[in-house]
Design an enzyme around this catalytic site. Structure first.
Site, PDB file in Angstrom:
ATOM      1  N   ARG A   1      -7.939  -9.114  -9.714  1.00  0.00           N
ATOM      2  CA  ARG A   1      -6.548  -9.451  -9.426  1.00  0.00           C
ATOM      3  C   ARG A   1      -5.868  -9.785 -10.758  1.00  0.00           C
ATOM      4  O   ARG A   1      -6.278 -10.708 -11.465  1.00  0.00           O
ATOM      5  CB  ARG A   1      -6.474 -10.639  -8.470  1.00  0.00           C
ATOM      6  CG  ARG A   1      -5.120 -11.350  -8.380  1.00  0.00           C
ATOM      7  CD  ARG A   1      -3.954 -10.443  -7.993  1.00  0.00           C
ATOM      8  NE  ARG A   1      -4.153  -9.732  -6.753  1.00  0.00           N
ATOM      9  CZ  ARG A   1      -3.851 -10.226  -5.548  1.00  0.00           C
ATOM     10  NH1 ARG A   1      -3.364 -11.436  -5.443  1.00  0.00           N
ATOM     11  NH2 ARG A   1      -4.037  -9.486  -4.471  1.00  0.00           N
TER      12      ARG A   1
ATOM     13  N   ASN B   1       0.692  -6.210  -4.883  1.00  0.00           N
ATOM     14  CA  ASN B   1       1.033  -7.263  -3.924  1.00  0.00           C
ATOM     15  C   ASN B   1       2.322  -7.966  -4.333  1.00  0.00           C
ATOM     16  O   ASN B   1       2.379  -8.603  -5.389  1.00  0.00           O
ATOM     17  CB  ASN B   1      -0.111  -8.274  -3.842  1.00  0.00           C
ATOM     18  CG  ASN B   1      -1.388  -7.653  -3.318  1.00  0.00           C
ATOM     19  OD1 ASN B   1      -1.605  -7.582  -2.125  1.00  0.00           O
ATOM     20  ND2 ASN B   1      -2.229  -7.188  -4.228  1.00  0.00           N
TER      21      ASN B   1
ATOM     22  N   ARG C   1     -12.704 -10.901  -8.608  1.00  0.00           N
ATOM     23  CA  ARG C   1     -13.141 -11.376  -7.296  1.00  0.00           C
ATOM     24  C   ARG C   1     -14.361 -10.553  -6.892  1.00  0.00           C
ATOM     25  O   ARG C   1     -14.264  -9.349  -6.683  1.00  0.00           O
ATOM     26  CB  ARG C   1     -12.014 -11.237  -6.282  1.00  0.00           C
ATOM     27  CG  ARG C   1     -10.760 -12.017  -6.685  1.00  0.00           C
ATOM     28  CD  ARG C   1      -9.588 -11.727  -5.793  1.00  0.00           C
ATOM     29  NE  ARG C   1      -9.233 -10.307  -5.817  1.00  0.00           N
ATOM     30  CZ  ARG C   1      -8.270  -9.768  -5.070  1.00  0.00           C
ATOM     31  NH1 ARG C   1      -7.577 -10.527  -4.237  1.00  0.00           N
ATOM     32  NH2 ARG C   1      -8.008  -8.480  -5.156  1.00  0.00           N
TER      33      ARG C   1
ATOM     34  N   GLU D   1      -3.760  -1.645  -5.057  1.00  0.00           N
ATOM     35  CA  GLU D   1      -2.624  -2.268  -4.365  1.00  0.00           C
ATOM     36  C   GLU D   1      -1.714  -2.959  -5.369  1.00  0.00           C
ATOM     37  O   GLU D   1      -2.145  -3.373  -6.445  1.00  0.00           O
ATOM     38  CB  GLU D   1      -3.092  -3.308  -3.326  1.00  0.00           C
ATOM     39  CG  GLU D   1      -3.837  -2.740  -2.152  1.00  0.00           C
ATOM     40  CD  GLU D   1      -4.128  -3.792  -1.087  1.00  0.00           C
ATOM     41  OE1 GLU D   1      -3.462  -4.851  -1.093  1.00  0.00           O
ATOM     42  OE2 GLU D   1      -5.012  -3.559  -0.252  1.00  0.00           O
TER      43      GLU D   1
ATOM     44  N   LYS E   1      -8.399   1.369   5.875  1.00  0.00           N
ATOM     45  CA  LYS E   1      -7.795   0.045   6.032  1.00  0.00           C
ATOM     46  C   LYS E   1      -6.385   0.159   6.584  1.00  0.00           C
ATOM     47  O   LYS E   1      -5.714   1.184   6.416  1.00  0.00           O
ATOM     48  CB  LYS E   1      -7.781  -0.710   4.705  1.00  0.00           C
ATOM     49  CG  LYS E   1      -7.210   0.048   3.513  1.00  0.00           C
ATOM     50  CD  LYS E   1      -7.472  -0.721   2.225  1.00  0.00           C
ATOM     51  CE  LYS E   1      -7.075   0.073   0.996  1.00  0.00           C
ATOM     52  NZ  LYS E   1      -7.365  -0.658  -0.256  1.00  0.00           N
TER      53      LYS E   1
ATOM     54  N   ASP F   1      -4.247  -5.134  -7.836  1.00  0.00           N
ATOM     55  CA  ASP F   1      -5.693  -5.101  -7.661  1.00  0.00           C
ATOM     56  C   ASP F   1      -6.258  -3.849  -8.325  1.00  0.00           C
ATOM     57  O   ASP F   1      -5.771  -2.738  -8.078  1.00  0.00           O
ATOM     58  CB  ASP F   1      -6.049  -5.103  -6.176  1.00  0.00           C
ATOM     59  CG  ASP F   1      -5.595  -6.382  -5.478  1.00  0.00           C
ATOM     60  OD1 ASP F   1      -5.434  -7.403  -6.170  1.00  0.00           O
ATOM     61  OD2 ASP F   1      -5.406  -6.352  -4.249  1.00  0.00           O
TER      62      ASP F   1
ATOM     63  N   ARG G   1     -15.751  -6.176   0.634  1.00  0.00           N
ATOM     64  CA  ARG G   1     -14.473  -6.860   0.450  1.00  0.00           C
ATOM     65  C   ARG G   1     -14.656  -8.042  -0.493  1.00  0.00           C
ATOM     66  O   ARG G   1     -15.552  -8.857  -0.311  1.00  0.00           O
ATOM     67  CB  ARG G   1     -13.920  -7.342   1.795  1.00  0.00           C
ATOM     68  CG  ARG G   1     -13.712  -6.233   2.797  1.00  0.00           C
ATOM     69  CD  ARG G   1     -13.240  -6.770   4.134  1.00  0.00           C
ATOM     70  NE  ARG G   1     -14.221  -7.689   4.708  1.00  0.00           N
ATOM     71  CZ  ARG G   1     -13.992  -8.421   5.799  1.00  0.00           C
ATOM     72  NH1 ARG G   1     -12.825  -8.346   6.418  1.00  0.00           N
ATOM     73  NH2 ARG G   1     -14.932  -9.215   6.273  1.00  0.00           N
TER      74      ARG G   1
ATOM     75  N   LYS H   1       0.816  -1.217   0.000  1.00  0.00           N
ATOM     76  CA  LYS H   1       0.000   0.000   0.000  1.00  0.00           C
ATOM     77  C   LYS H   1       0.851   1.269   0.000  1.00  0.00           C
ATOM     78  O   LYS H   1       0.309   2.382   0.053  1.00  0.00           O
ATOM     79  CB  LYS H   1      -0.939  -0.006   1.197  1.00  0.00           C
ATOM     80  CG  LYS H   1      -1.992  -1.109   1.155  1.00  0.00           C
ATOM     81  CD  LYS H   1      -2.927  -1.042   2.338  1.00  0.00           C
ATOM     82  CE  LYS H   1      -3.913  -2.204   2.336  1.00  0.00           C
ATOM     83  NZ  LYS H   1      -3.262  -3.502   2.620  1.00  0.00           N
TER      84      LYS H   1
END
Length: 318
Positions: A211, A284, A225, A282, A161, A273, A233, A126
């Site tokens: 994703r 990852n 997703r 994000e 978050k 994402d 979420r 992040k």
């Protein structure tokens, strides 16, 4: 060429093989004749200039409830005995995680570590994403209640978050009224010493959070997703469901912008994402997931792509 591969990950007993990306990569390695070893991050030791781990040889198989067999424990010098280390333990991205990157960085001239541990340490998901702010929704990192109130007033609805959270943990949607916002900020500041992230709420999240997986800077595939009922979420770990998807032009632009930098940094397996086909949230790099669903929908072999990229990296080092 058969390789000795040490996998630094979570306990084998705890993984869910139906969707676990690390297990998927291990199956692909074993299919190529590579020898696998499993160890936990706390099993690392630095002694007399060497980094060693108490590890166990492991065989894996796609059989629910009987997915692995361990051999007798061995003491591995990760620099001398191992060709590739996969750093795949799940976050939290805390001092324990950071310490593991420092130790693994010390073997980088002998052994290929994937992802590059120094690059992982310097690219928390992040924070690294802020390098691509032009693709992001309005975003703020703060510990200030007043700043958060101002941000809410400006954008109407927000998401709050943890800066170093994972798997959708402690992600909150705050509506226009801002009910309990002060209590939420108090909770975050009491629970974590670091700031938290605040983003403008993107209604498109109801249609899914995509994703996208990149392997050595190139797009390998994507999965959408979709949040469960009553949720914002979409993480599969909190009840989201996976759906087949394609990339938008905007998403291809995002991937093209960051791909060369990921490759340069040695971030070989990365998941990004994107919400609503256009908003990057994000990047990852610690232990990205999603490749099982991607391969199931597309008939691809992302595990094989990862090992092809590893082979290319090893050849370049030779």
């Amino acid at each position: 060429m058969s390789l000795n591969v040490a996998v630094q990950m979570d306990p084998m007993e705890s993984i869910k093989i139906g969707g676990d990306s690390t297990f998927h990569i291990m199956l692909a390695a074993q299919a190529r004749g590579h020898r696998l070893y499993h160890y936990l991050a706390p099993d690392l030791t630095f002694r007399e200039g060497r980094v060693v781990a108490e590890a166990r040889p492991v065989e894996v198989r796609k059989v629910e409830g009987d997915h692995f067999t361990f051999g007798a424990p061995v003491r591995l010098d990760l620099g001398r005995d191992i060709d590739v280390v996969l750093m795949r333990q799940d976050p939290p991205f805390d001092l324990s995680y950071i310490t593991a990157t420092h130790l693994l960085e010390r073997i980088q001239d002998e052994t290929l570590v994937v992802n590059d541990p120094a690059a992982v340490r310097n690219a928390p998901e992040k924070v690294f994403v802020l390098d691509y702010a032009r693709f992001m929704p309005p975003t703020m990192i703060t510990r200030s209640l007043e700043e958060t109130r101002s941000f809410l007033a400006e954008h109407g609805e927000i998401v709050v978050k943890p800066l170093y959270g994972n798997a959708g943990t402690a992600v909150f949607h705050v509506g226009k009224a801002g009910s309990n916002l002060s209590a939420l900020v108090e909770l975050f500041n009491a629970s974590w010493v670091e700031p938290f992230m605040v983003q403008a709420f993107i209604p498109g999240v109801a249609s899914g959070d995509k994703r996208i997986v990149l392997v050595d800077g190139e797009v390998a595939g994507a999965v959408n997703r979709v949040p469960g009922a009553g949720e914002i979420r979409s993480n599969l770990a909190v009840g989201g469901s996976a759906a087949k998807t394609e990339l938008t032009e905007r998403e291809r632009e995002i991937c093209a912008a960051m791909g060369p930098e990921l490759k340069k940094r040695g971030l070989l397996f990365v998941g990004i994402d994107v919400i609503g086909g256009e908003w990057l949230t994000e990047i990852n790099v610690t232990s990205p997931t999603g490749i099982v669903s991607i391969d199931a929908f597309n008939g691809t072999d992302t595990g094989g792509m990862i090992w092809d990229a590893i082979d290319a990296r090893l050849a370049a080092r030779a």
